[in-house]
Design an enzyme around this catalytic site. Structure first.
Site, PDB file in Angstrom:
ATOM      1  N   THR A 243       0.872  -1.196   0.000  1.00  0.00           N
ATOM      2  CA  THR A 243       0.000   0.000   0.000  1.00  0.00           C
ATOM      3  C   THR A 243       0.903   1.238   0.000  1.00  0.00           C
ATOM      4  O   THR A 243       1.317   1.680  -1.059  1.00  0.00           O
ATOM      5  CB  THR A 243      -0.965   0.026   1.212  1.00  0.00           C
ATOM      6  OG1 THR A 243      -0.227  -0.180   2.409  1.00  0.00           O
ATOM      7  CG2 THR A 243      -2.031  -1.038   1.067  1.00  0.00           C
TER       8      THR A 243
ATOM      9  N   LYS B  64       3.843  -6.807   4.174  1.00  0.00           N
ATOM     10  CA  LYS B  64       3.575  -5.431   3.747  1.00  0.00           C
ATOM     11  C   LYS B  64       3.175  -4.625   4.982  1.00  0.00           C
ATOM     12  O   LYS B  64       2.722  -5.166   5.985  1.00  0.00           O
ATOM     13  CB  LYS B  64       2.473  -5.364   2.693  1.00  0.00           C
ATOM     14  CG  LYS B  64       1.096  -5.755   3.089  1.00  0.00           C
ATOM     15  CD  LYS B  64       0.142  -4.771   3.681  1.00  0.00           C
ATOM     16  CE  LYS B  64       0.318  -3.346   3.303  1.00  0.00           C
ATOM     17  NZ  LYS B  64      -0.666  -2.522   4.136  1.00  0.00           N
TER      18      LYS B  64
ATOM     19  N   THR C  10      -1.472  -2.496  10.217  1.00  0.00           N
ATOM     20  CA  THR C  10      -1.922  -2.771   8.844  1.00  0.00           C
ATOM     21  C   THR C  10      -0.762  -3.428   8.225  1.00  0.00           C
ATOM     22  O   THR C  10      -0.009  -2.876   7.466  1.00  0.00           O
ATOM     23  CB  THR C  10      -2.289  -1.578   7.983  1.00  0.00           C
ATOM     24  OG1 THR C  10      -3.358  -0.921   8.592  1.00  0.00           O
ATOM     25  CG2 THR C  10      -2.796  -2.041   6.610  1.00  0.00           C
TER      26      THR C  10
ATOM     27  N   GLU D 172       6.746   4.539   7.343  1.00  0.00           N
ATOM     28  CA  GLU D 172       6.418   5.757   6.608  1.00  0.00           C
ATOM     29  C   GLU D 172       7.379   6.881   6.981  1.00  0.00           C
ATOM     30  O   GLU D 172       7.435   7.322   8.126  1.00  0.00           O
ATOM     31  CB  GLU D 172       4.960   6.141   6.867  1.00  0.00           C
ATOM     32  CG  GLU D 172       4.016   5.163   6.179  1.00  0.00           C
ATOM     33  CD  GLU D 172       2.550   5.361   6.534  1.00  0.00           C
ATOM     34  OE1 GLU D 172       1.714   4.792   5.821  1.00  0.00           O
ATOM     35  OE2 GLU D 172       2.250   6.057   7.504  1.00  0.00           O
TER      36      GLU D 172
ATOM     37  N   ASN E 200       0.925  10.794   5.577  1.00  0.00           N
ATOM     38  CA  ASN E 200      -0.358  10.558   6.222  1.00  0.00           C
ATOM     39  C   ASN E 200      -1.331  11.706   6.056  1.00  0.00           C
ATOM     40  O   ASN E 200      -2.539  11.530   6.224  1.00  0.00           O
ATOM     41  CB  ASN E 200      -0.154  10.188   7.684  1.00  0.00           C
ATOM     42  CG  ASN E 200       0.298   8.761   7.783  1.00  0.00           C
ATOM     43  OD1 ASN E 200      -0.431   7.855   7.413  1.00  0.00           O
ATOM     44  ND2 ASN E 200       1.545   8.567   8.204  1.00  0.00           N
TER      45      ASN E 200
ATOM     46  N   SER F 106      -5.575  11.472  -0.762  1.00  0.00           N
ATOM     47  CA  SER F 106      -5.766  12.383  -1.891  1.00  0.00           C
ATOM     48  C   SER F 106      -4.906  11.980  -3.076  1.00  0.00           C
ATOM     49  O   SER F 106      -4.257  10.964  -3.077  1.00  0.00           O
ATOM     50  CB  SER F 106      -5.481  13.813  -1.461  1.00  0.00           C
ATOM     51  OG  SER F 106      -4.369  13.867  -0.608  1.00  0.00           O
TER      52      SER F 106
END
Lengths: 408, 408
Positions: A156, A182, A193, A279, A403, A408
């Protein structure tokens, strides 16, 4: 941006006898982007799983738990990205069940022999028709050498595919262990996640595999944190196809210890890869807490440190602002902590002792350790003999950007 | 950058009879920057305090607790910024005591009549000689109308001074309540690098003031979070000088309820100002959790939401990515939470119900609420009748910048 994340060469990825994988682009969130993955397993493969503890656990997680406890052997997995099918109520449950029944029809299985997995945005309806429409393409694509493609298709916000593969001699034959994972955000203990799929061609008795999976998860996927958020969809699966002739029925079996250690090493590698690709991560940080009165106590302290935004931003800046670590130890919730016994090391540098700064500590030494991409923080609580280790990353501008812009 | 933080006009700040304040620039961290503040209180002022629960609580906090339990009335406070005197071991304790004894000598008091406060960097020795050298200047500056200057001189990463002042009729006279606070990061319940000083010229019996202070702290300074880090130095002090003739000895006293409510409103304003000026904050967010079986349960959920970096970055982006809120409710630790009974409102918009998205929810409605600078998230757990509210802010690029660069 990932920190020292090793991607093996395609030629170093070993197929696992009894596992075929197929990929399709269902257009769930992005067009022409592989987002649907099917695993087909040989009959009588032992399959065990560990799932998120989040009360809003997603529909596929709930269906997985039901199907894993059915009387029939699991012979397929269906994984979609782009939508988590979480907080989707009864409709979400119908969608997860329909995914299984459609795959079962294509593969000539019972629906309860299929496990569904989803990852992506929460609270939005799963585009089930797109999945149903693309399942035949994924099934047509089934083949043993699709591990690399699968590592890509389950991503993702991951920037890199996460894959691990090894072979080891076990008795007279070779045992293969290959897995993918992942996850990059919403990562914290008790899963995230985070999806992890690990397969071996050795055989393991189903009940034993359950215990092994729980224990391995607690040493790997349940010891990582990116942002402290435990997701709705976390799942970790081990599949033992038993296609290479090795069969392990109990902890007393001759090859049990070797296989267990090898699976654990594989899971730890896959879990650490998630942190390395956290991230916005620029550093990989190991937090080791020693001398605790219990492992739970050690974990509490390790997570207080691993999840402090103040500490994580200081790591991002390579700033040895180590008072923030002592502060986190102090609020971790050990009410009778005697701070005069606490010691803190940054790498090999003793920073704090006797409730204050080590008189020999030089900021230049702390600075040297902080510059590295991989940093170990070691904390001695001076209370007992238990120890725990967790893995985390730093907190950068990039984390906020990712994040703030994710949808978007 | 602060969100709707009201700074009263100098003319709206009322001096408190019995409180004089003096300021000096001791050069603790920055040159020519006011960083040392002395409060001088009239004899027999009742003083009560609430302090951090962090085990690494700073030396001044430890000294405050000892001095507050002494037999002599508190008649002075000494506050320095630039250095927290935390995790500084025995030397730190000597420095905190020396601060008191030097101030006591200048003011002709016993050392135990002086309370010390520090805020700033942890783990670095307090430059005690600079403080000692500048105490005479601060004492020479003592005067009643220095509240505004004090609000400035206790700032660290604050971008705005935080001050509140009001007057109310109580019996035949006017009662004044004036206070200041500071703090912008390392802010979380059970205090933070948060200092709050609230004074009134009404008189309150010391034991009663203790109870009031605890209760008021729990409704204000203990209900805010910027980054989830509970600091080593948090302190909240209420001073009741008794100089205006009003004397409140018990909860049955005629003016008790009015004074209590007014002090609470002042503390809540000062606490919310800390969130409004939270490091990098662009939004002020109220998290209200209703229908819990206990206040503790409601708080657990409120903080899980208030402290999630994923949720806070979504607020920064004005992105109604509301699944993240459900996710946080799910991992807040209520093991028997029935998600089908949970409801989630964003402002006046019902977003989620029955374990999934409200069928009538339109993303445009969520978007409208998210655009505002002040946002209320309301969660109905569908379990009981208890409620709690916490205040937080969003998580921006600026937060990372501030904390990555704080020491440099």
């Amino acid at each position: 941006m990932a920190v020292n994340l090793q991607i093996p060469a395609q030629s170093d990825i070993h197929a696992v006898k009894g596992v075929d994988i197929g990929i399709a682009a269902a257009g769930i969130r992005k067009v022409d982007h592989p987002d649907l993955t099917v695993f087909k397993l040989a009959p009588n493969t032992a399959v065990a799983g560990v799932f998120t503890t989040n009360r809003f656990r997603a529909a596929p997680v709930q269906v997985c738990e039901v199907h894993l406890s059915s009387d029939h052997d699991t012979q397929a997995l269906v994984i979609n990205t782009g939508n988590a099918n979480a907080a989707t109520g009864d409709t979400g449950m119908e969608h997860a069940r329909r995914t299984c029944s459609e795959a079962a029809e294509l593969l000539d299985l019972r629906p309860s022999q299929v496990l569904p997995f989803s990852t992506g945005v929460i609270l939005e309806p799963l585009p089930i028709e797109k999945i149903v429409a693309s399942l035949p393409a994924a099934v047509n694509d089934l083949r043993p050498d699709n591990w690399f493609a699968a590592a890509h298709s389950i991503m993702t916000t991951d920037t890199q595919p996460k894959i691990y593969s090894t072979q080891l001699p076990l008795g007279n034959t070779t045992t293969t262990i290959t897995g993918i994972s992942k996850g990059a955000g919403m990562i914290k203990p008790n899963m995230a996640t985070m999806l992890g799929f690990l397969a071996t061609d050795a055989g393991v008795a189903p009940e034993l595999l359950k215990e092994m999976t729980r224990s391995i998860a607690n040493a790997s996927f349940n010891r990582i944190s990116v942002d402290g958020d435990t997701s709705t969809n976390d799942s970790f699966i081990i599949m033992a196809t038993g296609q290479n002739g090795v069969q392990i029925d109990s902890v007393a079996s001759p090859h049990y210890a070797t296989l267990f250690a090898s699976l654990k090493a594989a899971a730890l590698d896959l879990a650490q890869k998630i942190v390395r690709d956290g991230e916005g991560a620029t550093k990989f940080i190991t937090i080791q807490v020693d001398e605790a009165t219990s492992r739970a106590e050690a974990l509490k302290v390790a997570y207080a440190v691993a999840q402090s935004p103040l500490i994580k931003t200081a790591f991002f800046a390579s700033d040895p602002n180590l008072g923030r670590i002592l502060c986190a130890i102090g609020y971790a919730g050990i009410k009778d902590l005697d701070i005069s016994k606490v010691r803190l090391w940054l790498g090999d540098v003793l920073v704090a002792t006797k409730g204050g700064r080590n008189p020999d500590y030089q900021e230049a030494d702390g600075q040297r350790v902080m510059q590295a991409e991989e940093i170990t923080v070691r904390i001695g609580l001076g209370r007992g003999h238990d120890t725990e280790t967790v893995y985390t990353c730093d907190f950068s501008h990039e984390y906020v950007s990712i994040n703030a812009d994710y949808r978007s």
